[in-house]
Motif scaffolding. Structure first.
Motif: not given
Length: 495
Positions: A227-231, A269-273, A276-281
């Motif tokens: 989330x920090x990297x996406x921001x 790319x970071x939005x996709x990650x 994916x991370x949100x779904x995994x979490x």
């Protein structure tokens, strides 16, 4: 002068005859005393002792099996000021070569403890009268003979007067159910197996829950980082847009456009990650919650099955019931046979309920009813009264036994079970390492009162105790340190 000499010789003869007669009387008395103090055995094969009755008045102890008295011997109880307390006890520890921690390391061989503050049966010298500091001394050979015949929990009744068990029947006495008694061992085995399986499942589900929680926490941490990297990528994209709009030359605009393309790619790319991370979490948090619920359920099942197994094991043991007019309560105890590290065995005491006694201000006496043996599908009972109020029958008539308690206890009642009805409250010496201890308040207790009360740590249950077949639940505390237990026992024991 001659007549004076005759009279003098006659007086000497009379004195001599008197001395001889006195010596003969003393010798006969000594022999009679020796006979009175000799142990005795019934003219039949002895069974396992169920109870012992000590008569303070007669200075004698008699042991009884299912068919009557088996052994009897003289005793020496406590002296004035250190009297042996009259009351109800049971053997709670045995030590073949015990030495006193209070009385100069005095030898007390073949000791059978009755209280943790220092009252016991043991071998010792018998001068023919009360001479102890509160214990019950038995002849050395007799104490040795009885030592291996008795067991923890054997009832010991100390009566101020002579008392004997008499055959007794009453509707209030426990009536077992033959089918329940026959099924009890298999039921205990089945529930013990289920408890072991539930404990293993609880262990594994707890491991899974811990692992799932750890993975969920790691996933949340990765999500926060993304989330920090996406921001940061979104911020770069905004900067690139601003630079494109602010470019003044074609070269600057081209450079800005190039940076924007990279910023768009990076943000995408970071939005996709991040998605994916949100779904995994979310998935791992859900799994952790389910694992936690499963662990909680398994832990509850573990406690439930452990209690059920424990109660089923208790159903294989004789049961003791104590009804106190003083406290208007009914208490239940059974021996768990679980050894305590510092001596003795742990007794279950999970049932304690109010009881109604008619005419509660009128003395009821102290009566002990004991199931001596099976009698067909029923039990054969005796009664012993050591403190008079009502007679034994009227005493039971005045007690309104809680039906729900009897319904759970009576079906598996066994020989050696007992019911005690008394004016007295349970002594403060009654604890999780004793059967019932009650002393008669109208009799001297010097050998009991001059000892400091036993101080013990919390009882050793580590799960909630729910009484017989889950009846009366109450929380139990975990034990304190063994070191403290050792200090307390060393300080409090008589011996």
């Amino acid at each position: 002068m001659y007549q004076s000499l005759i009279r003098r010789r006659r007086d000497l003869y009379i004195v001599a005859i008197a001395v001889v007669a006195t010596l003969m009387a003393m010798t006969c008395g000594a022999h009679a005393k020796e006979r009175d103090q000799s142990p005795a055995a019934a003219p039949r094969d002895a069974g396992e002792p169920i109870m012992a009755i000590v008569s303070i008045r007669s200075q004698r102890v008699t042991f009884y099996d299912a068919d009557g008295w088996i052994f009897s011997a003289p005793v020496s109880t406590g002296v004035k000021g250190r009297e042996t307390p009259a009351g109800i006890f049971a053997v709670i520890e045995k030590d073949i070569d015990h030495h006193s921690t209070l009385y100069d390391d005095a030898s007390m061989p073949h000791m059978q403890r009755l209280t943790w503050n220092g009252i016991a049966l043991h071998g010792g010298p018998l001068p023919g009268y009360a001479a102890s500091h509160g214990c019950v001394r038995m002849p050395y050979g007799f104490a040795e003979k009885l030592f291996n015949k008795t067991q923890i929990g054997m009832r010991v009744i100390i009566s101020p007067n002579d008392a004997t068990p008499v055959a007794f029947s009453h509707p209030a006495l426990l009536i077992p159910n033959a089918e329940a008694v026959a099924a009890a061992p298999e039921r205990a085995e089945t529930l013990d197996r289920e408890a072991s399986e539930a404990a293993e499942i609880a262990k594994e589900t707890k491991k899974s829950a811990v692992k799932a929680a750890r993975e969920a926490a790691s996933s949340k941490a990765s999500l926060r980082k993304l989330e920090w990297l996406k921001k940061d990528a979104d911020s770069d994209l905004r900067d690139a847009d601003r630079d494109v709009g602010a470019a003044k030359t074609d070269k600057a605009k081209a450079r800005a456009e190039e940076w924007k393309v990279k910023a768009v790619a990076k943000a995408g790319e970071r939005a996709t990650k991040l998605d994916t991370a949100r779904a995994d979490a979310t998935s791992k948090v859900d799994l952790a919650a389910k694992a936690a619920d499963a662990a909680k359920s398994a832990a509850a099942k573990k406690i439930e099955t452990a209690n059920a197994a424990n109660e089923a094991k208790l159903a294989l043991e004789p049961v003791s019931i104590y009804i106190s007019r003083a406290t208007k309560k009914l208490y239940v105890r059974r021996n768990t046979h679980k050894p305590w590290p510092d001596g003795g065995e742990v007794f279950d005491s999970s049932i304690e309920v109010p009881v109604e006694i008619r005419d509660p201000d009128r003395p009821i006496g102290t009566h002990i009813f004991t199931a001596m043996a099976s009698d067909g599908d029923a039990l054969r009972w005796t009664a012993v009264t050591i403190d008079h109020g009502d007679d034994a029958k009227d005493a039971l008539n005045r007690v309104n036994f809680p039906k729900d308690v009897l319904d759970r206890i009576a079906p598996t009642a066994l020989p050696r079970s007992s019911i005690i009805v008394s004016d007295e409250p349970l002594s403060r010496e009654t604890n999780y390492r004793t059967e019932f201890i009650a002393v008669l308040s109208n009799e001297p207790q010097g050998g009991f009162k001059n000892r400091r009360p036993t101080v013990l740590p919390a009882p050793p249950q580590v799960v909630k105790s729910c009484g017989f077949f889950g009846l009366f639940c109450k929380p139990s505390a975990a034990p304190k340190s063994r070191r403290r237990q050792n200090r307390n026992d060393q300080a409090q024991r008589d011996r």
